[in-house]
Structures are given as C-alpha cells and as structure tokens.
Motif scaffolding. Sequence first.
Motif, short mmCIF file in Angstrom:
data_model
loop_
_atom_site.label_atom_id
_atom_site.label_comp_id
_atom_site.label_asym_id
_atom_site.label_seq_id
_atom_site.Cartn_x
_atom_site.Cartn_y
_atom_site.Cartn_z
N THR A 35 0.84 -1.19 0.00
CA THR A 35 0.00 0.00 0.00
C THR A 35 0.88 1.25 0.00
O THR A 35 1.91 1.30 0.68
N ARG A 38 -0.26 7.53 -0.07
CA ARG A 38 -0.99 8.49 -0.90
C ARG A 38 -1.29 7.86 -2.24
O ARG A 38 -0.48 7.09 -2.76
N ASP A 39 -2.44 8.21 -2.81
CA ASP A 39 -2.84 7.68 -4.12
C ASP A 39 -2.21 8.45 -5.27
O ASP A 39 -2.23 7.97 -6.41
N HIS A 40 -1.67 9.65 -4.98
CA HIS A 40 -1.18 10.51 -6.05
C HIS A 40 0.24 10.99 -5.74
O HIS A 40 0.69 10.96 -4.60
N GLU A 161 1.34 -1.88 -6.28
CA GLU A 161 0.55 -0.70 -5.95
C GLU A 161 0.73 0.31 -7.08
O GLU A 161 1.86 0.51 -7.57
N ILE A 163 0.06 4.30 -8.28
CA ILE A 163 -0.30 5.67 -7.90
C ILE A 163 -0.34 6.52 -9.17
O ILE A 163 0.31 6.19 -10.17
#
Length: 283
Positions: A35, A38-40, A161, A163
């Motif tokens: 994980t 942050r996604d970005h 993961e 991003i």
Amino acid sequence: MASFYNQATLSYNGNTTTSNITTGELLEVLSATKTALRDHYTSNENVTYIISIINSGNTAFTGLTVSDDLGAIPSDTVRYPLTFVPNSIRYYVNGSLQTTPVTEAAPPLTMTGINIPAGGNATLIYQATVNQYAPLDTNGTITNTATISGTGITNDILVSETISTENTALLTISKSLSPTTVTENGQITYTFIIQNLGNTAAASSDNVTITDTFNPILNPITVSFNGNTWNTGTNYTYSDVTGAFATIPGQITVPAATYTQDPTTGAWTVHPGVSTLTVTGTI
C-alpha cells in the motif's frame, strides 16, 4: 491455494507408457499486501510504501528476501521512476521494531533476512522519491511491484501498488526590480513571475492572489498582466497612503506546464506555464 500435477512415465523394451495424472492442492500460508500512503504523486515527492506479510501457518519463515522494482519501466534500457530514500526502512515483526534488514538500494531495492513467525506477521515501511523518469502529465502512473521469495515459498509472492499523478496546479512566484538604483521621484518596475509546474492550469476559480506592500510607496502606479493593462478596482486594489497592493481574486490565471521526454535517456523535462504581472510606479 494452488494446484499441482504429476504424471509418471514407464519405459521398457523400447516401449513407453504413462500413468494417470495426479492432482494435488498446495495451501499457501503466506499472504501479502502493498500500500502507498498516498494515491497521487508530484515531482520530487517522497512516497511511503507499506508491505504487510502474514503467516497463517504453524511454521516460521526465515531469511526471506523482499525485492522492490521501484516502478521499473521496460524499454531498451530499464528506467526506474522511483529512487529509494536511504535509511527510511522500518521493519516490524508482530508490531515490534526490529533491526533494519540488510539492504541493497540500487534498483531493484532488495531487503534480505526477513522473518515471519508462525501465526505472525512482518511489516516493512520505506520511502521512495519520484524522480525524473516518472511521467507527470494528467495520465501518468507509477506501478510499483515487490517480490517476496525465499526458502519455504513455493511460488514467489508478488504485490503491486499503482499511484497516479496529482492533477493540480503547482505555483511558484519570483519578484524582480528594475532599475535597482533610482533617484528620488524616479520610476521603478516590479515584475512578478508566476510559474506553474503542475499539469493543470490555475484557473480564475482558483482565486490566485498576489499581495505586496511597496516601500517606498509608489504613486501613481500602472499595472499590467501578461501585457494587458489592468484597472484599479476591477483587477487590483492599491493604497497610495500605505503602499498596500493586492490583486482581486480570480484575475490571475496560469497555464499548465508541458512535459517532454528525452528519447535517449527517458528523462522528463518540465516546461512551466508562466504568467507575468508588472507594477510600475514613481517613488
């Protein structure tokens, strides 16, 4: 759970025959997840990754290796959009901090000597910096994959993961004065350069403003934005008593940056979007 198959061959007097195929099920007791906090991402930003490994079996796994591809982009020369941040690893077993594992930072990142007790878990937390090989446009992504391998693991465990780029404006401002030496009752010009390093334009709805207090006070002043004359009360406010200057929200816009990739090295170059505000006045 994974299936496995086996078939025997019998040879005699130049003849060959095969047995039936046996089928078995292998219960894999190690599971893992990866994980990003942050996604970005944006250029030069540190991304924190967490790898969690759970052992649901009755036997400990010792001396495992975790290898992270740092977002490897296949090409004639593999490029890595992430750079491992030295000394950033934190290694926990059943929630207790452990000695940092032996680490090789050069891509891929490898961490060896990872142990997961029976019925227990291990967690690896570390950071990587988004570098010049990461795409920054609005469709940019980095997919980062880690491989867990070692004694007792029949099939390597892969966890990934992805991003995406942060679709936003990233503004900077610089200010210059011309001339730098002026006589009393002379005229000077302040130039404000607003640069946008982001992949999204700064629009009027973003309510970008510039405030300043001119000392010495300028009176009168003329103001222009990207070569167009601005009017007091419509585009900006100014006090010739205090020298306080402010643009009215929504008047400043800045185009998005553009990006070009070197066809040889694969490195991306940012070309900022630019807007210019000038204030000219008499001291």
